[in-house]
Design a protein around this motif. Structure first.
Motif, PDB file in Angstrom:
ATOM      1  N   LEU A  96     -12.994  16.827  -6.568  1.00 52.68           N
ATOM      2  CA  LEU A  96     -13.558  15.935  -5.565  1.00 52.68           C
ATOM      3  C   LEU A  96     -12.680  15.934  -4.318  1.00 52.68           C
ATOM      4  O   LEU A  96     -11.468  16.127  -4.408  1.00 52.68           O
ATOM      5  CB  LEU A  96     -13.650  14.511  -6.119  1.00 52.68           C
ATOM      6  CG  LEU A  96     -14.605  14.270  -7.280  1.00 52.68           C
ATOM      7  CD1 LEU A  96     -14.355  12.901  -7.890  1.00 52.68           C
ATOM      8  CD2 LEU A  96     -16.052  14.399  -6.813  1.00 52.68           C
ATOM      9  N   PRO A  97     -13.269  15.710  -3.135  1.00 51.91           N
ATOM     10  CA  PRO A  97     -12.445  15.584  -1.926  1.00 51.91           C
ATOM     11  C   PRO A  97     -11.418  14.460  -2.080  1.00 51.91           C
ATOM     12  O   PRO A  97     -11.720  13.384  -2.610  1.00 51.91           O
ATOM     13  CB  PRO A  97     -13.466  15.255  -0.838  1.00 51.91           C
ATOM     14  CG  PRO A  97     -14.750  15.829  -1.345  1.00 51.91           C
ATOM     15  CD  PRO A  97     -14.705  15.644  -2.834  1.00 51.91           C
ATOM     16  N   PHE A  98     -10.208  14.726  -1.606  1.00 56.80           N
ATOM     17  CA  PHE A  98      -9.083  13.829  -1.839  1.00 56.80           C
ATOM     18  C   PHE A  98      -8.499  13.330  -0.524  1.00 56.80           C
ATOM     19  O   PHE A  98      -8.354  14.097   0.435  1.00 56.80           O
ATOM     20  CB  PHE A  98      -8.011  14.574  -2.646  1.00 56.80           C
ATOM     21  CG  PHE A  98      -6.753  13.786  -2.880  1.00 56.80           C
ATOM     22  CD1 PHE A  98      -6.807  12.522  -3.435  1.00 56.80           C
ATOM     23  CD2 PHE A  98      -5.511  14.309  -2.545  1.00 56.80           C
ATOM     24  CE1 PHE A  98      -5.651  11.792  -3.655  1.00 56.80           C
ATOM     25  CE2 PHE A  98      -4.349  13.591  -2.762  1.00 56.80           C
ATOM     26  CZ  PHE A  98      -4.420  12.329  -3.312  1.00 56.80           C
ATOM     27  N   ILE A  99      -8.140  12.043  -0.500  1.00 52.69           N
ATOM     28  CA  ILE A  99      -7.542  11.396   0.669  1.00 52.69           C
ATOM     29  C   ILE A  99      -6.275  10.686   0.208  1.00 52.69           C
ATOM     30  O   ILE A  99      -6.301   9.919  -0.751  1.00 52.69           O
ATOM     31  CB  ILE A  99      -8.527  10.388   1.298  1.00 52.69           C
ATOM     32  CG1 ILE A  99      -9.768  11.127   1.811  1.00 52.69           C
ATOM     33  CG2 ILE A  99      -7.861   9.598   2.419  1.00 52.69           C
ATOM     34  CD1 ILE A  99     -10.995  10.273   1.913  1.00 52.69           C
ATOM     35  N   ALA A 100      -5.162  10.938   0.889  1.00 48.28           N
ATOM     36  CA  ALA A 100      -3.873  10.384   0.470  1.00 48.28           C
ATOM     37  C   ALA A 100      -3.304   9.455   1.523  1.00 48.28           C
ATOM     38  O   ALA A 100      -3.251   9.800   2.711  1.00 48.28           O
ATOM     39  CB  ALA A 100      -2.882  11.507   0.188  1.00 48.28           C
ATOM     40  N   MET A 101      -2.840   8.284   1.065  1.00 49.76           N
ATOM     41  CA  MET A 101      -2.105   7.347   1.923  1.00 49.76           C
ATOM     42  C   MET A 101      -0.774   7.033   1.246  1.00 49.76           C
ATOM     43  O   MET A 101      -0.689   6.132   0.416  1.00 49.76           O
ATOM     44  CB  MET A 101      -2.914   6.067   2.147  1.00 49.76           C
ATOM     45  CG  MET A 101      -4.160   6.249   2.991  1.00 49.76           C
ATOM     46  SD  MET A 101      -4.866   4.675   3.576  1.00 49.76           S
ATOM     47  CE  MET A 101      -5.483   3.984   2.039  1.00 49.76           C
ATOM     48  N   PRO A 102       0.278   7.790   1.542  1.00 52.83           N
ATOM     49  CA  PRO A 102       1.574   7.555   0.899  1.00 52.83           C
ATOM     50  C   PRO A 102       2.238   6.279   1.405  1.00 52.83           C
ATOM     51  O   PRO A 102       2.134   5.940   2.585  1.00 52.83           O
ATOM     52  CB  PRO A 102       2.383   8.786   1.289  1.00 52.83           C
ATOM     53  CG  PRO A 102       1.764   9.254   2.563  1.00 52.83           C
ATOM     54  CD  PRO A 102       0.299   8.948   2.452  1.00 52.83           C
ATOM     55  N   THR A 103       2.935   5.605   0.502  1.00 52.08           N
ATOM     56  CA  THR A 103       3.629   4.365   0.863  1.00 52.08           C
ATOM     57  C   THR A 103       5.141   4.519   0.838  1.00 52.08           C
ATOM     58  O   THR A 103       5.866   3.536   1.055  1.00 52.08           O
ATOM     59  CB  THR A 103       3.225   3.237  -0.110  1.00 52.08           C
ATOM     60  OG1 THR A 103       3.551   3.646  -1.452  1.00 52.08           O
ATOM     61  CG2 THR A 103       1.734   2.937  -0.001  1.00 52.08           C
ATOM     62  N   THR A 104       5.614   5.723   0.555  1.00 52.24           N
ATOM     63  CA  THR A 104       7.041   6.020   0.641  1.00 52.24           C
ATOM     64  C   THR A 104       7.223   7.246   1.523  1.00 52.24           C
ATOM     65  O   THR A 104       6.294   8.036   1.696  1.00 52.24           O
ATOM     66  CB  THR A 104       7.655   6.312  -0.744  1.00 52.24           C
ATOM     67  OG1 THR A 104       6.996   7.439  -1.325  1.00 52.24           O
ATOM     68  CG2 THR A 104       7.523   5.111  -1.666  1.00 52.24           C
ATOM     69  N   ALA A 105       8.417   7.392   2.070  1.00 51.53           N
ATOM     70  CA  ALA A 105       8.717   8.538   2.930  1.00 51.53           C
ATOM     71  C   ALA A 105       9.616   9.491   2.154  1.00 51.53           C
ATOM     72  O   ALA A 105      10.835   9.406   2.241  1.00 51.53           O
ATOM     73  CB  ALA A 105       9.394   8.084   4.224  1.00 51.53           C
ATOM     74  N   GLY A 106       8.967  10.354   1.352  1.00 54.45           N
ATOM     75  CA  GLY A 106       9.804  11.232   0.558  1.00 54.45           C
ATOM     76  C   GLY A 106       9.110  12.321  -0.226  1.00 54.45           C
ATOM     77  O   GLY A 106       9.423  13.491  -0.068  1.00 54.45           O
ATOM     78  N   THR A 107       8.151  11.986  -1.073  1.00 55.45           N
ATOM     79  CA  THR A 107       7.657  12.981  -2.022  1.00 55.45           C
ATOM     80  C   THR A 107       6.897  14.122  -1.356  1.00 55.45           C
ATOM     81  O   THR A 107       6.940  15.250  -1.812  1.00 55.45           O
ATOM     82  CB  THR A 107       6.740  12.350  -3.080  1.00 55.45           C
ATOM     83  OG1 THR A 107       5.499  11.958  -2.472  1.00 55.45           O
ATOM     84  CG2 THR A 107       7.397  11.142  -3.713  1.00 55.45           C
ATOM     85  N   VAL A 156      -7.777  14.518   3.876  1.00 51.80           N
ATOM     86  CA  VAL A 156      -7.145  13.647   4.870  1.00 51.80           C
ATOM     87  C   VAL A 156      -5.803  13.181   4.308  1.00 51.80           C
ATOM     88  O   VAL A 156      -5.745  12.657   3.192  1.00 51.80           O
ATOM     89  CB  VAL A 156      -8.008  12.412   5.194  1.00 51.80           C
ATOM     90  CG1 VAL A 156      -7.295  11.517   6.219  1.00 51.80           C
ATOM     91  CG2 VAL A 156      -9.391  12.811   5.693  1.00 51.80           C
ATOM     92  N   ALA A 157      -4.742  13.379   5.045  1.00 53.08           N
ATOM     93  CA  ALA A 157      -3.443  12.782   4.740  1.00 53.08           C
ATOM     94  C   ALA A 157      -3.134  11.793   5.846  1.00 53.08           C
ATOM     95  O   ALA A 157      -2.977  12.184   7.008  1.00 53.08           O
ATOM     96  CB  ALA A 157      -2.352  13.849   4.653  1.00 53.08           C
ATOM     97  N   LEU A 158      -3.105  10.516   5.493  1.00 46.43           N
ATOM     98  CA  LEU A 158      -2.909   9.462   6.496  1.00 46.43           C
ATOM     99  C   LEU A 158      -1.564   8.793   6.247  1.00 46.43           C
ATOM    100  O   LEU A 158      -1.350   8.195   5.190  1.00 46.43           O
ATOM    101  CB  LEU A 158      -4.043   8.441   6.433  1.00 46.43           C
ATOM    102  CG  LEU A 158      -4.054   7.409   7.558  1.00 46.43           C
ATOM    103  CD1 LEU A 158      -5.488   6.993   7.903  1.00 46.43           C
ATOM    104  CD2 LEU A 158      -3.246   6.160   7.195  1.00 46.43           C
TER     105      LEU A 158
END
Length: 417
Positions: free
Chosen positions: A139-150, A180-182
């Motif tokens: 499935l289409p994937f959208i990421a909203m990371p909450t840390t600055a690292g991985t 989308v990477a937000l």
């Protein structure tokens, strides 16, 4: 430009970075034509922050329905993925989602990527570990990371723990890179110092390791027409170098003062740039050995990377001297003695690691001398990373690195003339 490069670069479909940028996501999802989604997160974000409710409400106002799964956990297992698949499919009641959104750190993003594969069919995730085919597109994937690292928002893999043998398994395919990477720096403002340090040193490791890894012209792609990783190129090195510069400037500042918005934002950029580098170039010995150390100690990914990093850099003094001198210059080390410059760089990086509360030796992690041979065997078994280490005798190099990391003593090396 390096004329010998064989560039195969796979960034996210859309990369959005900006303070408050999360507010743009529902309208973008509507524009992309998605109407029924799954939001993967954990209970901290669903219960302790307004972000989940804000997103679900704003999406619903645009005609987008969202099922929330908040059972994410650190180091997600294949068992968790399979149980989450069943639970979400029950909640959907026979309806099929058309996208998956992740909110959280690398663990939530990994779980969400895996769910992109398992939700359409309900099949267990183990069936996809050997690779995806045209018949099982995620499935289409959208990421909203909450840390600055991985950097998981820009990479092709979903990493899970197999509880049967406590090893990591990966589902790898470029189709798992986000549509989308937000990146909204506000997500990171409340990260405690320990999380800030662990994520930040992970970003730094991604950047410097991919900057020094095997060249794309020498990288074994195994005949794959669409490889997830393909060695460093002039393009990946541009991103890596900028990430190194940002980490050198902002990592300690962010750890010392979590309210420093400039530093928080700088580390968000550093994390993304490092991911754009290693997400195509790949990694090598730091991660290869750190995986074994993590298996033995159950310490965090960032911590185990940090312990190994200075000792791996020493081992690269001959093969990557010019690049290490460049990094030394970024750290303000100005000497014409090449050996001294590399030595001071390794010392500076070790001091940085120590200053953000992370151990600098295997002894401090509880490893004893008798465990080094088994650690070596486990590290050598990660052949993908072993083969990318640009030295002539990787096994001997791993042995030296482990012993130095145990003793906490710098190695004797000779930088290239």
């Amino acid at each position: 430009m390096r004329v010998e490069d064989l560039v195969h670069f796979c960034p996210p479909g859309r990369l959005i970075i900006g303070t408050g940028a999360r507010a743009q996501l529902p309208a973008l999802i509507e524009r992309l034509g998605y109407r029924r989604g799954v939001l993967v997160t954990d209970r901290f974000f669903s219960q302790k922050t307004p972000w989940v409710d804000e997103y679900v409400s704003a999406a619903r106002a645009l005609g987008i329905e969202t099922v929330v799964f908040d059972g994410g956990a650190p180091d997600p297992t294949t068992t968790l993925c399979d149980s989450a698949t069943a639970a979400i499919r029950r909640t959907l009641g026979g309806h099929e989602p058309d996208h998956v959104v992740a909110l959280g750190g690398g663990s939530n993003i990994d779980l969400a990527k895996a769910l992109c594969i398992t939700l359409p069919s309900g099949r267990p995730v183990h069936e996809f570990v050997k690779g995806l085919t045209a018949a099982n597109r995620p499935l289409p994937f959208i990421a909203m990371p909450t840390t600055a690292g991985t950097g998981s928002e820009a990479t092709p893999g979903a990493i899970l723990i197999d509880p049967e043998n406590a090893t990591k398994v990966a589902v790898m395919d470029n189709s798992l890179r986000p549509q989308v990477a937000l990146i909204d720096p506000e997500f990171t403002y409340t990260c405690p110092p320990s999380v800030t340090a662990d994520a930040g040193i992970d970003a730094f490791t991604h950047a410097i390791e991919s900057y020094l890894t095997l060249d794309s012209a020498k990288f074994d792609r195994g005949g794959d027409a669409d490889p997830g990783y393909s060695g460093r190129s002039s393009l990946t090195m541009l991103f890596a170098r900028e990430a190194i510069r940002l980490c050198a400037r902002y990592l300690k500042r962010t750890y010392d003062n979590g309210t420093d918005i400039e530093a928080r934002t700088g580390m968000c950029y550093a994390s993304v740039y490092a991911a754009l580098s290693y997400g195509s170039a790949g990694l090598n010995a730091v991660h290869g050995i750190a995986y074994a150390v993590a298996g033995a100690t159950h310490r965090s990914h960032g911590t185990t990377n940090a312990v190994m990093l200075p000792y791996v850099l020493e081992e690269l003094a001959a093969a990557r001297c010019d690049e290490l001198l460049d990094v030394a210059n970024i750290f303000g080390i100005a000497t014409t003695d090449r050996n001294q410059a590399v030595r001071e760089l390794c010392k500076a990086i070790r001091s940085l690691i120590e200053s953000i509360g992370i151990p600098t030796t295997l002894k401090e992690l509880g490893i004893d001398q008798a465990s080094l041979p088994s650690l070596l065997n486990d590290a050598l078994a990660v052949t993908r990373l072993l083969k990318a280490f640009p030295v002539t005798d990787a096994k001997a190099a791993y042995e030296r690195i482990l012993q130095r990391a145990y003793d906490g003593e710098p190695g004797e090396f000779l930088a290239a003339a």
